[in-house]
Scaffold this motif. Structure first.
Motif, short mmCIF file in Angstrom:
data_model
loop_
_atom_site.label_atom_id
_atom_site.label_comp_id
_atom_site.label_asym_id
_atom_site.label_seq_id
_atom_site.Cartn_x
_atom_site.Cartn_y
_atom_site.Cartn_z
N GLY A 280 -0.77 -14.65 5.92
CA GLY A 280 -1.10 -13.98 7.22
C GLY A 280 -0.99 -12.62 7.55
O GLY A 280 -0.64 -11.80 6.60
N ALA A 281 -1.08 -12.32 8.87
CA ALA A 281 -1.01 -10.66 9.30
C ALA A 281 0.28 -10.40 9.14
O ALA A 281 1.25 -10.96 9.17
CB ALA A 281 -1.43 -10.68 10.77
N GLU A 282 0.52 -8.93 8.73
CA GLU A 282 1.68 -8.20 8.15
C GLU A 282 2.15 -7.34 9.40
O GLU A 282 1.46 -6.41 9.57
CB GLU A 282 1.75 -7.87 6.78
CG GLU A 282 1.72 -8.92 5.89
CD GLU A 282 3.11 -9.70 5.42
OE1 GLU A 282 4.22 -9.32 6.23
OE2 GLU A 282 3.09 -10.46 4.75
N ARG A 283 3.36 -7.46 10.15
CA ARG A 283 3.73 -6.51 11.08
C ARG A 283 3.86 -5.35 10.51
O ARG A 283 3.43 -4.21 11.02
CB ARG A 283 4.96 -6.91 11.67
CG ARG A 283 4.71 -8.23 12.55
CD ARG A 283 5.72 -8.25 13.75
NE ARG A 283 7.07 -8.61 13.11
CZ ARG A 283 7.60 -10.08 12.63
NH1 ARG A 283 6.67 -11.18 12.85
NH2 ARG A 283 8.63 -10.28 12.17
N VAL A 284 4.45 -5.01 9.30
CA VAL A 284 4.62 -3.74 8.55
C VAL A 284 3.33 -3.09 8.32
O VAL A 284 3.45 -1.86 7.88
CB VAL A 284 5.59 -4.13 7.30
CG1 VAL A 284 4.52 -4.61 6.15
CG2 VAL A 284 6.11 -2.58 7.00
#
Length: 495
Positions: free
Chosen positions: A351-355
């Motif tokens: 999924g999408a990675e905040r970093v």
């Protein structure tokens, strides 16, 4: 014998742990299911679980630890809860769950968070909520409002996963400031619910449960739960916190400058600050720590990598020879040299990675050569790729003022791999300290703090046992940094 009981509601399994109250030693621990708990993905980027499955697995784990110790219901002094963060559970006026829980790694709400960030204003979001609304609980609820209006109309309460378990135990629906902060509902400057967030998303205030302290009586085991679990009615539930603040607690990380880490399904580095600070791009996130108060600020700066142990388990299922254990995989990875002969794996396949500013770039393999690479190199490159994603985030944490010299972690999951632990020490320059603890044990001891059985965290965690210390190896540091720089260039080229 008197015990403290901890429950850990993970996305892979639910764990129960009984801790001997006087000695602080783990008396018994178990988890269910034995295979990873089901995560439903109706569409790419979605991730849902049934809250009823958490409760069913909690009952199995609870039964096991009670049988292992022979503990009686009257022997349990208090209960603590820790849980997977950022999830969304919705119930109606009869406390029935309205839809499957949207859990932490679900990325469908990213556009909602991005729009809110721009509309409310980056400076206001970051200086007051310490984060972009991003893909957190508030944005997940906004998605439900827009896409499932028939569900939204029936909502009586919104909860985090730990609040749901608390409801099942006590019949009461309550939450904490720590929980609200992880959902991006809390304004740290106002020390109250964020008017900006709830007004922008159109969330009724009636949806929010009553506030209780992280440490303290949050309710008492109901007659119904006592019957289901074999507990004594009236047993206090005296602590709840999200898994990453709780992991830091389990390692006795309470004060500014102290650092904790985990490497399970997702990977986390979590450091404590005593003043308001944030990453201007919200690539690492800041929440209330377990001991945060309006008078004594204690904030947890959280680096989260979604694609961590889940990559290792994917390798086990799809690459390793059938029956090969994780220990055997670790031994094979150690047979490949640092840098895996030029092979790099980008681990962001969950999924999408905040970093990465909520980009979803998936997992990819780079530099593979059919003539020189084999299973050993792929296994090592996967572990190195996870470590390098940690270091990529650690660079951001250093920019916020974190001084990362020592990282404490439980002797579990990826930290059981010598390749993983040594590579992290080498590439970060930090000493890695590994302890014999876990989240459920920490939650149990925290319940002891919540009832006053322990006078302080120092007393509660006096029995914490260090299993190993991993120092950076000067001879290998340059090679690790070189491999990291190759890996980092791939990341930068894709952004």
């Amino acid at each position: 014998m008197k015990y403290l009981l901890g429950y850990d509601i993970g996305s892979s399994s639910v764990k129960a742990c009984l801790v001997e109250a006087e000695s602080g030693k783990i008396a018994a621990a178990d988890f269910f299911p034995k295979e990873e708990m089901k995560i439903t993905a109706v569409k790419a980027g979605w991730a849902e679980q049934e809250p009823a499955d958490w409760w069913a697995n909690l009952k199995s784990a609870h039964k096991s630890v009670m049988q292992k110790t022979g503990a009686q219901s009257s022997d349990i002094l208090a209960i603590g809860i820790t849980y997977q963060m950022h999830g969304l559970v919705l119930t109606d006026r009869d406390k029935n769950v309205l839809r499957p829980a949207i859990i932490w790694c679900d990325s469908r709400a990213v556009p909602y968070g991005e729009k809110a960030f721009k509309a409310i204003g980056a400076e206001k979001c970051l200086s007051q909520m310490l984060n972009s609304p991003g893909n957190f609980t508030a944005s997940k609820l906004a998605w439900v409002k827009d896409n499932e209006p028939q569900v939204f109309e029936r909502i009586e309460r919104l909860m985090l996963p730990g609040d749901y378990i608390g409801m099942k135990l006590t019949g009461d629906i309550v939450t904490t400031v720590e929980g609200l902060s992880e959902g991006i509902f809390w304004d740290f400057k106002a020390n109250a619910l964020s008017d900006d967030v709830i007004n922008y998303f159109g969330i009724p205030r009636s949806f929010f449960p009553a506030l209780k302290p992280v440490f303290g009586i949050q309710g008492y085991v109901s007659s119904e739960a006592a019957h289901e679990l074999g507990l004594k009615e009236g047993t206090p539930v005296a602590y709840r916190a999200g898994d990453q603040p709780n992991n830091a607690l389990s390692l006795n990380v309470f004060e500014p400058g102290e650092i904790a880490s985990t490497a399970g399904t997702s990977g986390v580095v979590y450091g404590i600050l005593d003043h308001l600070n944030y990453d201007p791009r919200s690539r690492v996130n800041t929440f209330a720590h377990v001991n945060h108060t309006a008078e004594t600020m204690r904030l947890g700066v959280l680096l989260c990598i979604n694609g961590t142990g889940i990559l290792n388990s994917w390798m086990k299922r799809n690459l390793a020879v059938e029956g090969l254990s994780y220990d055997e995989m670790n031994a094979l990875a150690a047979q490949s040299p640092i840098g895996a002969k030029g092979l790099s794996i980008i681990p962001f396949g969950n999924g999408a990675e905040r970093v990465l500013c909520n980009d979803d770039i998936n997992c990819s393999i780079h530099g593979i050569n059919f003539n020189i690479h084999d299973r050993k190199d792929l296994l090592r490159a996967s572990q190195e790729g996870i470590v390098f994603s940690f270091e990529y985030g650690l660079e951001i944490m250093r920019e916020t003022g974190m001084d990362i010299r020592t990282i404490k972690a439980g002797y579990a999951n990826m930290f059981l791999s010598p390749v993983f632990a040594q590579t992290l020490a080498n590439v970060s320059g930090a000493t890695i300290e590994l302890y014999n603890t876990d989240g459920a044990a920490g939650a149990a001891k925290a319940a002891g703090i919540g009832t006053g059985y322990y006078a302080s965290n120092r007393e509660a965690f006096a029995s914490l046992e260090k299993r190993a210390t991993v120092e950076p190896d000067a001879a290998d540091t340059a090679s690790c940094r070189e491999a990291y720089n190759v890996w980092k260039k791939i990341i930068l080229s894709r952004k």
